[in-house]
Motif scaffolding. Structure first.
Motif, PDB file in Angstrom:
ATOM      1  N   THR A 159      65.067  14.553   5.771  1.00 46.97           N
ATOM      2  CA  THR A 159      65.394  15.531   6.419  1.00 46.97           C
ATOM      3  C   THR A 159      66.832  15.875   5.930  1.00 46.97           C
ATOM      4  OG1 THR A 159      65.700  16.582   8.708  1.00 46.97           O
ATOM      5  CG2 THR A 159      66.616  14.189   8.195  1.00 46.97           C
ATOM      6  N   TRP A 161      70.910  17.696   6.804  1.00 45.88           N
ATOM      7  CA  TRP A 161      71.983  18.430   7.797  1.00 45.88           C
ATOM      8  C   TRP A 161      72.144  19.731   7.936  1.00 45.88           C
ATOM      9  CZ3 TRP A 161      73.528  15.946  11.787  1.00 45.88           C
ATOM     10  CH2 TRP A 161      74.649  16.622  12.645  1.00 45.88           C
ATOM     11  N   GLU A 178      72.399   9.849  13.369  1.00 45.85           N
ATOM     12  CA  GLU A 178      71.515  10.615  13.958  1.00 45.85           C
ATOM     13  C   GLU A 178      70.125  10.976  13.067  1.00 45.85           C
ATOM     14  OE1 GLU A 178      72.866  14.255  15.673  1.00 45.85           O
ATOM     15  OE2 GLU A 178      74.632  13.137  16.908  1.00 45.85           O
ATOM     16  N   MET A 179      70.424  11.630  12.140  1.00 45.59           N
ATOM     17  CA  MET A 179      69.110  11.897  11.167  1.00 45.59           C
ATOM     18  C   MET A 179      68.380  10.427  10.756  1.00 45.59           C
ATOM     19  SD  MET A 179      70.260  14.728   8.297  1.00 45.59           S
ATOM     20  CE  MET A 179      71.926  14.030   7.742  1.00 45.59           C
ATOM     21  N   ARG A 181      67.856   8.019  12.579  1.00 42.88           N
ATOM     22  CA  ARG A 181      67.271   7.466  13.820  1.00 42.88           C
ATOM     23  C   ARG A 181      66.081   8.232  14.100  1.00 42.88           C
ATOM     24  NH1 ARG A 181      72.443   6.834  17.919  1.00 42.88           N
ATOM     25  NH2 ARG A 181      72.775   4.467  17.434  1.00 42.88           N
ATOM     26  N   LYS A 182      66.297   9.618  13.950  1.00 43.44           N
ATOM     27  CA  LYS A 182      65.063  10.467  13.979  1.00 43.44           C
ATOM     28  C   LYS A 182      63.874   9.992  13.155  1.00 43.44           C
ATOM     29  CE  LYS A 182      63.635  15.612  13.581  1.00 43.44           C
ATOM     30  NZ  LYS A 182      62.939  15.414  12.413  1.00 43.44           N
ATOM     31  N   LEU A 183      64.266   9.916  11.748  1.00 40.50           N
ATOM     32  CA  LEU A 183      63.402   9.321  10.613  1.00 40.50           C
ATOM     33  C   LEU A 183      62.769   8.190  11.023  1.00 40.50           C
ATOM     34  CD1 LEU A 183      65.377  10.661   7.722  1.00 40.50           C
ATOM     35  CD2 LEU A 183      63.210  11.431   8.273  1.00 40.50           C
ATOM     36  N   LYS A 185      61.922   6.948  13.651  1.00 38.77           N
ATOM     37  CA  LYS A 185      61.158   6.994  15.108  1.00 38.77           C
ATOM     38  C   LYS A 185      59.941   7.495  14.421  1.00 38.77           C
ATOM     39  CE  LYS A 185      60.909   9.229  19.314  1.00 38.77           C
ATOM     40  NZ  LYS A 185      61.299  10.034  20.476  1.00 38.77           N
ATOM     41  N   GLU A 186      59.909   8.273  13.601  1.00 38.80           N
ATOM     42  CA  GLU A 186      58.883   9.190  12.968  1.00 38.80           C
ATOM     43  C   GLU A 186      58.023   8.251  12.004  1.00 38.80           C
ATOM     44  OE1 GLU A 186      60.541  12.631  11.347  1.00 38.80           O
ATOM     45  OE2 GLU A 186      60.551  13.581  13.115  1.00 38.80           O
TER      46      GLU A 186
END
Length: 248
Positions: A159, A161, A178-179, A181-183, A185-186
């Motif tokens: 991803t 920013w 932030e980025m 953590r999102k990745l 999780k996925e």
């Protein structure tokens, strides 16, 4: 009040690290460099010509890099690091490796690159399956993710920013976390978080991410500084910036 005598050593008495910095306006790299390195290590920096990362700017920056490398060698740097993966690879991956060997032979000085440093860091940590968070426009994400192959990693997800290149110094310090953590999780099976580009604030995200997810974190800035220090014989175990500095 009696003044204390000043040291009889130059600033970079342990190592003087030359770096060709792609952004015409370089801000984050030197700030984080001096937060990491031990006393006695200094940075010798030349800014290149990148503003929007056009092909002309990349070609111009490659030429400036070659000149800067020669001037840094003449100035007595202990190692020269050629910044910018796109610049490193602009003549092809195989040519990039040969360029380093040719410059070392010509200049009689250690030479590295952003690409080589990140490859060595990923290998040392045993990185295999990665997610990648990059600071630039979302349209740049796929290209940045493709660099994982050069570092020996399979990139499971990536991803961006969304920052313009000339605004990356304004990215908030929590962006990388932030980025990532999102990745994670996925893609919970990833063993590595890659943070390419050494010109956005990542240094202080590395330890928190390693502790939160139990994975490797390789930041471009971290890898460049680690590689340069170790190749100059500065083997201090440095706390606060990831396993790479603590264990290798």
């Amino acid at each position: 009040m009696t003044s204390q005598p000043l040291p009889d050593q130059m600033y970079g008495h342990r190592a003087r690290i030359g770096y060709t910095s792609p952004p015409l306006t370089t801000e984050v790299f030197p700030y984080e460099f001096y937060k990491i390195v031990p006393a006695g290590v200094s940075l010798v920096v030349t800014s290149l010509a990148i503003v929007v990362r056009s092909k002309d700017e990349v070609d111009q920056s490659y030429d400036i890099s070659m000149r800067a490398a020669r001037e840094m060698a003449a100035a007595g740097c202990d190692i020269i690091v050629l910044g910018g993966v796109p610049i490193n690879l602009s003549r092809g991956a195989q040519n990039a490796e040969q360029m380093i060997l040719d410059l070392e032979a010509e200049l009689g000085v250690k030479v590295s690159s952003s690409t080589a440093a990140q490859t060595r860091a990923a290998k040392a940590l045993g990185c295999k399956k990665a997610v990648l968070a990059q600071p630039y426009a979302h349209s740049d994400t796929d290209r940045r993710a493709s660099y994982g192959a050069h570092f020996g990693c399979e990139v499971l997800g990536a991803t961006g920013w969304g920052s313009p290149f000339n605004q990356i110094g304004r990215i908030p310090q929590n962006a990388a976390i932030e980025m990532a953590r999102k990745l994670m999780k996925e893609h919970p099976d990833a063993d590595t978080i890659l943070l390419p580009s050494p010109h956005w604030p990542c240094a202080f995200a590395i330890d928190p991410l390693e502790q939160e997810f139990g994975v490797n974190v390789v930041g471009a800035h971290q890898a460049i500084v680690w590689d340069a220090l170790r190749r100059c014989g500065v083997n201090d175990k440095i706390e606060g910036f990831g396993r790479l500095f603590r264990e290798f």
